[in-house]
Design a protein around this motif. Structure first.
Motif, PDB file in Angstrom:
ATOM      1  N   ASP A 153       0.810  -1.220   0.000  1.00 33.86           N
ATOM      2  CA  ASP A 153       0.000   0.000   0.000  1.00 33.86           C
ATOM      3  C   ASP A 153       0.845   1.272   0.000  1.00 33.86           C
ATOM      4  OD1 ASP A 153      -2.391  -1.340  -0.132  1.00 33.86           O
ATOM      5  OD2 ASP A 153      -2.686  -1.416   2.037  1.00 33.86           O
ATOM      6  N   ASP A 154       2.168   1.121   0.105  1.00 39.92           N
ATOM      7  CA  ASP A 154       3.037   2.297  -0.036  1.00 39.92           C
ATOM      8  C   ASP A 154       2.994   2.848  -1.458  1.00 39.92           C
ATOM      9  OD1 ASP A 154       3.805   2.156   2.614  1.00 39.92           O
ATOM     10  OD2 ASP A 154       5.680   1.088   2.196  1.00 39.92           O
ATOM     11  N   LEU A 155       2.452   2.075  -2.403  1.00 39.89           N
ATOM     12  CA  LEU A 155       2.329   2.535  -3.782  1.00 39.89           C
ATOM     13  C   LEU A 155       1.129   3.450  -3.989  1.00 39.89           C
ATOM     14  CD1 LEU A 155       3.111  -0.800  -5.685  1.00 39.89           C
ATOM     15  CD2 LEU A 155       4.657   1.115  -5.259  1.00 39.89           C
ATOM     16  N   ILE A 156       0.328   3.638  -2.934  1.00 38.96           N
ATOM     17  CA  ILE A 156      -0.916   4.401  -3.024  1.00 38.96           C
ATOM     18  C   ILE A 156      -0.768   5.739  -2.309  1.00 38.96           C
ATOM     19  CG2 ILE A 156      -3.349   4.442  -2.345  1.00 38.96           C
ATOM     20  CD1 ILE A 156      -3.293   1.370  -2.500  1.00 38.96           C
ATOM     21  N   ALA A 157      -1.312   6.789  -2.917  1.00 36.94           N
ATOM     22  CA  ALA A 157      -1.400   8.109  -2.278  1.00 36.94           C
ATOM     23  C   ALA A 157      -2.854   8.389  -1.932  1.00 36.94           C
ATOM     24  CB  ALA A 157      -0.857   9.193  -3.200  1.00 36.94           C
ATOM     25  N   THR A 158      -3.085   8.892  -0.753  1.00 38.15           N
ATOM     26  CA  THR A 158      -4.428   9.268  -0.325  1.00 38.15           C
ATOM     27  C   THR A 158      -4.694  10.734  -0.657  1.00 38.15           C
ATOM     28  OG1 THR A 158      -3.702   9.971   1.860  1.00 38.15           O
ATOM     29  CG2 THR A 158      -4.237   7.624   1.578  1.00 38.15           C
ATOM     30  N   THR A 159      -5.933  11.149  -0.480  1.00 37.38           N
ATOM     31  CA  THR A 159      -6.268  12.565  -0.655  1.00 37.38           C
ATOM     32  C   THR A 159      -5.455  13.422   0.305  1.00 37.38           C
ATOM     33  OG1 THR A 159      -8.506  12.022  -1.407  1.00 37.38           O
ATOM     34  CG2 THR A 159      -8.149  14.249  -0.553  1.00 37.38           C
ATOM     35  N   GLU A 160      -5.240  12.930   1.511  1.00 34.07           N
ATOM     36  CA  GLU A 160      -4.440  13.682   2.492  1.00 34.07           C
ATOM     37  C   GLU A 160      -2.993  13.819   2.025  1.00 34.07           C
ATOM     38  OE1 GLU A 160      -6.505  11.136   3.229  1.00 34.07           O
ATOM     39  OE2 GLU A 160      -8.093  12.454   4.014  1.00 34.07           O
ATOM     40  N   ASP A 161      -2.442  12.768   1.432  1.00 31.35           N
ATOM     41  CA  ASP A 161      -1.078  12.842   0.891  1.00 31.35           C
ATOM     42  C   ASP A 161      -0.988  13.918  -0.180  1.00 31.35           C
ATOM     43  OD1 ASP A 161      -0.197  10.677   2.471  1.00 31.35           O
ATOM     44  OD2 ASP A 161      -0.763   9.220   0.934  1.00 31.35           O
ATOM     45  N   VAL A 162      -1.988  13.947  -1.064  1.00 31.39           N
ATOM     46  CA  VAL A 162      -1.999  14.926  -2.143  1.00 31.39           C
ATOM     47  C   VAL A 162      -2.113  16.335  -1.584  1.00 31.39           C
ATOM     48  CG1 VAL A 162      -3.313  15.742  -4.147  1.00 31.39           C
ATOM     49  CG2 VAL A 162      -2.918  13.289  -3.825  1.00 31.39           C
ATOM     50  N   ALA A 163      -2.987  16.513  -0.588  1.00 30.14           N
ATOM     51  CA  ALA A 163      -3.236  17.841  -0.028  1.00 30.14           C
ATOM     52  C   ALA A 163      -2.021  18.408   0.687  1.00 30.14           C
ATOM     53  CB  ALA A 163      -4.420  17.779   0.928  1.00 30.14           C
ATOM     54  N   ARG A 164      -1.114  17.548   1.170  1.00 37.83           N
ATOM     55  CA  ARG A 164       0.071  18.053   1.883  1.00 37.83           C
ATOM     56  C   ARG A 164       0.973  18.879   0.984  1.00 37.83           C
ATOM     57  NH1 ARG A 164      -0.010  13.285   5.033  1.00 37.83           N
ATOM     58  NH2 ARG A 164       1.284  12.178   3.519  1.00 37.83           N
ATOM     59  N   GLY A 165       0.961  18.580  -0.306  1.00 38.25           N
ATOM     60  CA  GLY A 165       1.726  19.390  -1.245  1.00 38.25           C
ATOM     61  C   GLY A 165       3.214  19.158  -1.235  1.00 38.25           C
ATOM     62  N   ASP A 166       3.669  18.010  -0.695  1.00 37.94           N
ATOM     63  CA  ASP A 166       5.113  17.758  -0.639  1.00 37.94           C
ATOM     64  C   ASP A 166       5.576  16.781  -1.726  1.00 37.94           C
ATOM     65  OD1 ASP A 166       3.897  15.523   0.376  1.00 37.94           O
ATOM     66  OD2 ASP A 166       4.979  15.506   2.283  1.00 37.94           O
ATOM     67  N   ALA A 167       4.711  16.511  -2.695  1.00 43.79           N
ATOM     68  CA  ALA A 167       5.069  15.638  -3.817  1.00 43.79           C
ATOM     69  C   ALA A 167       4.749  16.337  -5.125  1.00 43.79           C
ATOM     70  CB  ALA A 167       4.306  14.312  -3.727  1.00 43.79           C
TER      71      ALA A 167
END
Length: 273
Positions: A153-167
């Motif tokens: 599941d490390d291959l998956i980004a959540t909405t929260e991951d996207v919202a952080r703006g660090d990628a």
């Protein structure tokens, strides 16, 4: 990672020599959920199982999960067993969507499940037919396997991951949808702020074959942390597949993509180039 793309001649050769492989036909039409299976029934690569985008490669739509959420671990593992897939059998996936959109989704899901040897037929179904290779319409009856996949599941980004703006966000939709000029499906027009536009179809040529490694390297940014998204987590996988072809680290997939992001009107939206 082993070679990712194979051509029709190679696949035909593997079948002729009796190589132990599973072929998945992932043809689909995103606006017609019955079309993919009908295409498979009309004719397919000999022995190919049908991988249904809406029923087997996705869970039911939801606001947070988007239009094509990932199925749960056990549900997809059961489907892999029903197809007779094991880690010891090579898997080849194909579609006919002007690249490898649905096939890339199926490829990514098998990588997610930990399969070590998954390949995509470069050029897809048209390349197979253009090569004059055998076609059948019989429905195969695979023997189920007992594989117990281990999902990453490390291959998956959540909405929260996207919202952080660090990628670095890579948007695989057509340019007009990214810019907000046209949005035929989702609640809002535009893109996630800060995203870069890399349309999935820009990674393949007029025959739906992937560009050369040099051309792919020029088209794709080389960043440490990337997340790929699209409308509903399908064409985004073509960007991830292109990175695999180059031997680069794989971007994470945001499965909900724009369909999930835009479902909440409080989330920011950007337009223009």
């Amino acid at each position: 990672m082993k070679e990712v793309l194979i051509d029709a001649v190679t696949l035909a050769g593997w079948q002729a020599e009796g190589r132990d492989i599973v072929v998945l036909d992932a043809r689909a039409r995103l606006q017609d959920t019955a079309a993919g299976r009908a295409l498979w029934q009309a004719g397919h690569v000999p022995g190919a199982r049908h991988a249904d985008m809406d029923r087997e490669l996705s869970a039911p739509p939801s606001a947070e999960g988007g239009r094509h959420p990932l199925p749960g671990h056990e549900r997809f593992a059961a489907r892999l067993r029903a197809w007779g897939i094991t880690p010891q059998r090579d898997v080849v996936v194909y579609d006919d969507m002007g690249g490898a959109l649905a096939a890339a989704r199926a490829w990514w899901m098998l990588v997610w499940a930990g399969h070590p040897s998954v390949h995509v037929l470069d050029g897809g179904w048209p390349a197979w037919c253009d090569g004059g290779h055998d076609v059948e319409s019989a429905s195969p009856e695979p023997s189920p396997s007992d594989w117990q996949p281990t999902f990453n599941d490390d291959l998956i980004a959540t909405t929260e991951d996207v919202a952080r703006g660090d990628a670095v966000l890579l948007d695989a939709r057509p340019g007009e949808r990214f810019r907000g000029e046209n949005e035929p499906i989702d609640p809002a027009a535009g893109h996630i702020p800060g995203a870069r536009s890399i349309p999935a179809d820009s990674l393949v040529d007029a025959r739906a074959r992937f560009l050369s490694p040099d051309e792919l390297a020029q088209a794709l940014p080389q960043d440490e942390t990337t997340i790929s998204y699209c409308g509903s987590g399908i064409s985004a996988c073509q960007i991830i597949l292109a990175c695999a072809v180059l031997g680069r680290p794989l971007p994470r997939l945001y499965p909900g993509s724009w369909s999930a992001w835009s479902s909440d009107p409080s989330r920011p939206v950007a337009t223009g180039a």
